[in-house]
Motif scaffolding. Structure first.
Motif, PDB file in Angstrom:
ATOM      1  N   UNK A  91     -12.770 -31.022  15.468  1.00 22.66           N
ATOM      2  CA  UNK A  91     -12.800 -32.035  14.413  1.00 22.66           C
ATOM      3  C   UNK A  91     -13.461 -31.433  13.175  1.00 22.66           C
ATOM      4  N   UNK A  92     -12.870 -31.675  12.042  1.00 17.76           N
ATOM      5  CA  UNK A  92     -13.377 -31.209  10.744  1.00 17.76           C
ATOM      6  C   UNK A  92     -13.583 -29.692  10.678  1.00 17.76           C
ATOM      7  N   UNK A  93     -12.547 -28.893  10.958  1.00 17.52           N
ATOM      8  CA  UNK A  93     -12.701 -27.437  10.845  1.00 17.52           C
ATOM      9  C   UNK A  93     -12.785 -27.037   9.369  1.00 17.52           C
ATOM     10  N   UNK A  94     -13.323 -25.842   9.076  1.00 15.99           N
ATOM     11  CA  UNK A  94     -13.311 -25.347   7.693  1.00 15.99           C
ATOM     12  C   UNK A  94     -11.874 -25.303   7.168  1.00 15.99           C
ATOM     13  N   UNK A  95     -11.730 -25.402   5.860  1.00 14.41           N
ATOM     14  CA  UNK A  95     -10.405 -25.485   5.235  1.00 14.41           C
ATOM     15  C   UNK A  95      -9.498 -24.311   5.588  1.00 14.41           C
ATOM     16  N   UNK A 100      -7.912 -25.589  16.175  1.00 13.92           N
ATOM     17  CA  UNK A 100      -7.854 -25.451  17.625  1.00 13.92           C
ATOM     18  C   UNK A 100      -8.674 -24.251  18.079  1.00 13.92           C
ATOM     19  N   UNK A 101      -9.456 -24.457  19.122  1.00 11.28           N
ATOM     20  CA  UNK A 101     -10.253 -23.384  19.724  1.00 11.28           C
ATOM     21  C   UNK A 101      -9.613 -23.028  21.064  1.00 11.28           C
ATOM     22  N   UNK A 102      -9.434 -21.725  21.299  1.00  5.23           N
ATOM     23  CA  UNK A 102      -8.827 -21.237  22.529  1.00  5.23           C
ATOM     24  C   UNK A 102      -9.865 -20.438  23.314  1.00  5.23           C
TER      25      UNK A 102
END
Length: 114
Positions: A91-95, A100-102
């Motif tokens: 949620x709210x990743x940098x621009x 998604x994190x793998x």
């Protein structure tokens, strides 16, 4: 009788809708090709070639940017990998970052390519 028909219709609609959904999180199977390619994301870079979902074991490969790496996975050229990977939405990743994190769960296969 009409209430029962409505419930059955609702259940069918929910099932059809769910089958059309893209998996947003959880464990997935991913194949990683034996070589990388030059690609452009935020800037020029190097990409893995991967397969997931319906593209597994086909001749269709997608770019997977190294910036969006698979935590715990050390890629070695010359091998095709089959991986079990945890995919988690951020949620709210940098621009300029992926949402998604793998994370590697397990290497299921590592096949040497000549």
């Amino acid at each position: 009788m009409a209430g029962r028909k409505n419930r059955i219709t609702l259940i069918i609609l929910l099932l059809v809708t769910c089958f059309g959904c893209k998996k947003e999180a959880g464990e997935i199977i991913m194949r990683v090709n034996y070589h990388t390619v030059t690609c452009t994301g935020v800037g020029p870079g190097t990409c893995l070639l991967v397969q997931t979902g319906e593209k597994l074991n086909s001749d269709q490969w997608e770019y997977f940017y190294f910036d969006n790496s698979i935590q715990g996975f050390d890629y070695e050229p010359g091998y095709i990998y089959t991986l079990s990977v945890d995919m988690e939405k951020i949620t709210n990743p940098p621009a300029d970052a992926s949402d998604t994190k793998y994370t590697l769960i397990k290497i299921l296969a590592k096949e040497k390519v000549n």
